[in-house]
Write an enzyme that holds these catalytic residues in place. Sequence first.
Site, PDB file in Angstrom:
ATOM      1  N   ASP A  12     -22.255  72.010 -65.773  1.00  0.00           N
ATOM      2  CA  ASP A  12     -21.889  70.879 -64.911  1.00  0.00           C
ATOM      3  C   ASP A  12     -22.023  71.237 -63.429  1.00  0.00           C
ATOM      4  O   ASP A  12     -21.887  72.396 -63.046  1.00  0.00           O
ATOM      5  CB  ASP A  12     -20.446  70.460 -65.234  1.00  0.00           C
ATOM      6  CG  ASP A  12     -20.122  69.075 -64.681  1.00  0.00           C
ATOM      7  OD1 ASP A  12     -21.058  68.275 -64.498  1.00  0.00           O
ATOM      8  OD2 ASP A  12     -18.931  68.811 -64.431  1.00  0.00           O
ATOM      9  N   ARG A  16     -23.660  67.582 -57.613  1.00  0.00           N
ATOM     10  CA  ARG A  16     -22.915  68.047 -56.428  1.00  0.00           C
ATOM     11  C   ARG A  16     -23.674  69.163 -55.723  1.00  0.00           C
ATOM     12  O   ARG A  16     -23.655  69.263 -54.497  1.00  0.00           O
ATOM     13  CB  ARG A  16     -21.504  68.515 -56.847  1.00  0.00           C
ATOM     14  CG  ARG A  16     -20.541  67.343 -57.016  1.00  0.00           C
ATOM     15  CD  ARG A  16     -19.305  67.768 -57.753  1.00  0.00           C
ATOM     16  NE  ARG A  16     -19.571  67.913 -59.172  1.00  0.00           N
ATOM     17  CZ  ARG A  16     -18.797  68.582 -60.016  1.00  0.00           C
ATOM     18  NH1 ARG A  16     -17.719  69.201 -59.579  1.00  0.00           N
ATOM     19  NH2 ARG A  16     -19.101  68.654 -61.292  1.00  0.00           N
ATOM     20  N   HIS A  30     -30.696  68.801 -61.076  1.00  0.00           N
ATOM     21  CA  HIS A  30     -31.078  68.997 -62.482  1.00  0.00           C
ATOM     22  C   HIS A  30     -32.287  69.927 -62.572  1.00  0.00           C
ATOM     23  O   HIS A  30     -32.374  70.784 -63.447  1.00  0.00           O
ATOM     24  CB  HIS A  30     -31.408  67.665 -63.157  1.00  0.00           C
ATOM     25  CG  HIS A  30     -30.251  66.701 -63.212  1.00  0.00           C
ATOM     26  ND1 HIS A  30     -28.982  67.099 -63.531  1.00  0.00           N
ATOM     27  CD2 HIS A  30     -30.186  65.360 -62.987  1.00  0.00           C
ATOM     28  CE1 HIS A  30     -28.171  66.040 -63.503  1.00  0.00           C
ATOM     29  NE2 HIS A  30     -28.881  64.977 -63.174  1.00  0.00           N
ATOM     30  N   SER A  58     -24.939  64.337 -72.794  1.00  0.00           N
ATOM     31  CA  SER A  58     -23.856  63.900 -73.681  1.00  0.00           C
ATOM     32  C   SER A  58     -24.063  62.456 -74.130  1.00  0.00           C
ATOM     33  O   SER A  58     -24.847  61.704 -73.525  1.00  0.00           O
ATOM     34  CB  SER A  58     -22.511  64.021 -72.958  1.00  0.00           C
ATOM     35  OG  SER A  58     -22.353  62.977 -72.022  1.00  0.00           O
ATOM     36  N   GLU A  60     -22.117  60.268 -73.584  1.00  0.00           N
ATOM     37  CA  GLU A  60     -21.592  59.449 -72.474  1.00  0.00           C
ATOM     38  C   GLU A  60     -22.565  59.378 -71.293  1.00  0.00           C
ATOM     39  O   GLU A  60     -22.439  58.508 -70.430  1.00  0.00           O
ATOM     40  CB  GLU A  60     -20.255  60.034 -71.970  1.00  0.00           C
ATOM     41  CG  GLU A  60     -19.071  59.798 -72.906  1.00  0.00           C
ATOM     42  CD  GLU A  60     -19.136  60.617 -74.181  1.00  0.00           C
ATOM     43  OE1 GLU A  60     -19.621  61.762 -74.141  1.00  0.00           O
ATOM     44  OE2 GLU A  60     -18.713  60.095 -75.237  1.00  0.00           O
ATOM     45  N   ARG A  64     -25.262  56.669 -66.997  1.00  0.00           N
ATOM     46  CA  ARG A  64     -25.881  56.921 -65.677  1.00  0.00           C
ATOM     47  C   ARG A  64     -27.034  55.964 -65.440  1.00  0.00           C
ATOM     48  O   ARG A  64     -27.470  55.267 -66.345  1.00  0.00           O
ATOM     49  CB  ARG A  64     -26.342  58.376 -65.609  1.00  0.00           C
ATOM     50  CG  ARG A  64     -25.154  59.321 -65.763  1.00  0.00           C
ATOM     51  CD  ARG A  64     -25.536  60.749 -65.537  1.00  0.00           C
ATOM     52  NE  ARG A  64     -24.345  61.580 -65.676  1.00  0.00           N
ATOM     53  CZ  ARG A  64     -24.221  62.808 -65.223  1.00  0.00           C
ATOM     54  NH1 ARG A  64     -25.244  63.383 -64.615  1.00  0.00           N
ATOM     55  NH2 ARG A  64     -23.102  63.473 -65.376  1.00  0.00           N
ATOM     56  N   LEU A 124     -32.081  85.658 -80.343  1.00  0.00           N
ATOM     57  CA  LEU A 124     -31.143  84.617 -79.891  1.00  0.00           C
ATOM     58  C   LEU A 124     -31.598  83.247 -80.396  1.00  0.00           C
ATOM     59  O   LEU A 124     -32.803  82.981 -80.447  1.00  0.00           O
ATOM     60  CB  LEU A 124     -31.119  84.598 -78.350  1.00  0.00           C
ATOM     61  CG  LEU A 124     -30.314  83.469 -77.711  1.00  0.00           C
ATOM     62  CD1 LEU A 124     -28.855  83.874 -77.563  1.00  0.00           C
ATOM     63  CD2 LEU A 124     -30.865  83.098 -76.347  1.00  0.00           C
TER      64      LEU A 124
HETATM   65  C1  IPE Z   1     -20.668  67.069 -69.183  1.00  0.00           C
HETATM   66  O1  IPE Z   1     -20.814  66.798 -67.844  1.00  0.00           O
HETATM   67  C2  IPE Z   1     -21.971  66.836 -69.907  1.00  0.00           C
HETATM   68  C3  IPE Z   1     -23.048  67.788 -69.629  1.00  0.00           C
HETATM   69  C4  IPE Z   1     -22.945  68.857 -68.894  1.00  0.00           C
HETATM   70  C5  IPE Z   1     -24.302  67.490 -70.260  1.00  0.00           C
HETATM   71  P1  IPE Z   1     -20.442  65.356 -67.235  1.00  0.00           P
HETATM   72  O2  IPE Z   1     -20.687  65.442 -65.775  1.00  0.00           O
HETATM   73  O3  IPE Z   1     -21.163  64.310 -67.981  1.00  0.00           O
HETATM   74  O4  IPE Z   1     -18.908  65.263 -67.573  1.00  0.00           O
HETATM   75  P2  IPE Z   1     -17.762  64.382 -66.897  1.00  0.00           P
HETATM   76  O5  IPE Z   1     -18.314  63.005 -66.736  1.00  0.00           O
HETATM   77  O6  IPE Z   1     -17.460  65.016 -65.580  1.00  0.00           O
HETATM   78  O7  IPE Z   1     -16.631  64.497 -67.840  1.00  0.00           O
HETATM   79  C1  IPE Z   2     -24.509  68.252 -65.253  1.00  0.00           C
HETATM   80  O1  IPE Z   2     -24.506  67.978 -63.893  1.00  0.00           O
HETATM   81  C2  IPE Z   2     -25.782  67.819 -65.923  1.00  0.00           C
HETATM   82  C3  IPE Z   2     -25.644  66.651 -66.789  1.00  0.00           C
HETATM   83  C4  IPE Z   2     -24.552  66.026 -67.075  1.00  0.00           C
HETATM   84  C5  IPE Z   2     -26.880  66.145 -67.374  1.00  0.00           C
HETATM   85  P1  IPE Z   2     -24.017  66.588 -63.322  1.00  0.00           P
HETATM   86  O2  IPE Z   2     -25.197  65.678 -63.209  1.00  0.00           O
HETATM   87  O3  IPE Z   2     -22.898  66.048 -64.106  1.00  0.00           O
HETATM   88  O4  IPE Z   2     -23.552  67.002 -61.868  1.00  0.00           O
HETATM   89  P2  IPE Z   2     -22.223  66.559 -61.144  1.00  0.00           P
HETATM   90  O5  IPE Z   2     -21.096  66.889 -62.067  1.00  0.00           O
HETATM   91  O6  IPE Z   2     -22.333  65.101 -60.880  1.00  0.00           O
HETATM   92  O7  IPE Z   2     -22.203  67.381 -59.895  1.00  0.00           O
HETATM   93 MG    MG Z   3     -20.905  66.299 -64.024  1.00  0.00          MG
END
Ligand code: IPE
Ligand code: IPE
Ligand code: MG
Length: 227
Positions: A12, A16, A30, A58, A60, A64, A124
């Site tokens: 995650d 940011r 990404h 995910s 969820e 996006r 692995l």
């Molecule tokens: C969790 O990150 C999912 C992945 C890293 C793929 P999110 O950014 O989607 O999680 P929330 O929304 O902060 O819980």
């Molecule tokens: C995690 O980074 C990657 C995915 C969820 C695909 P984020 O895209 O959630 O980055 P933040 O949490 O918004 O910084």
């Molecule tokens: Mg995130």
Amino acid sequence: MNELKHIAIIMDGNGRWAKKQGFLKRVIGHEEGAKRVREITIHASNLGVKYLTLYAFSTENWKRSDTEVGFLMKLMDRYLKNELSLFLENNVKFETIGDLSKLPKTLNETISYTKEKTAHFDGLTQVLAVNYGSKDEIIRAVNKAVSLKKEISEDEFDKLLDTKNTLPVDILIRTGGDKRLSNYLLWQVAYSELFFTNTLWPDFTKDKLNEIICEFNKIDRRFGGVK
Ligand code: IPE
Ligand code: IPE
Ligand code: MG
């Protein structure tokens, strides 16, 4: 020293990271994050870890924007095409967890091709969690169990989960500063050691992984028993 066979990571903080670097587009995070996947995979493989399970998308994350979702699908496709040589050179097997039926056809084909080409490797295993949600996985497993029309044991339930070919998770890491599981491996982390770091995923280096492993090795893992 604790035995370390399975590391799972919630990668995650990409968005940011991009913002912090002054980029206007989250997706640059990404892009950078995908490079860390490569480095951490090689490092875990060199350490003799058997499974590295990475949360890439995910159930969820469909919330996006279409642009971001589209970018992530293409990035995963490109990542896998590029990484095949890395897998082949490092004896890395590729697997996925999650419901692949909702992914674009091209990505699905690339996933199948990569699995096929690496199926015989015994180093692995990199497990990519794509359209993965723990609740979705558990419900799919429960529905399979119901159709068996008999009571099942924990071990039998394990075998109905997407993670059936892996081992219990020893270390779960979440980068990006939040202390939540976001629907990741809820059943599988029952006895994992949990590590939450403020480091954003694109800044996560092999040294940071080494620090976590060092902490992990100091832990007295009792699994409910007494030592
Ligand atoms: C969790 O990150 C999912 C992945 C890293 C793929 P999110 O950014 O989607 O999680 P929330 O929304 O902060 O819980
Ligand atoms: C995690 O980074 C990657 C995915 C969820 C695909 P984020 O895209 O959630 O980055 P933040 O949490 O918004 O910084
Ligand atoms: Mg995130």
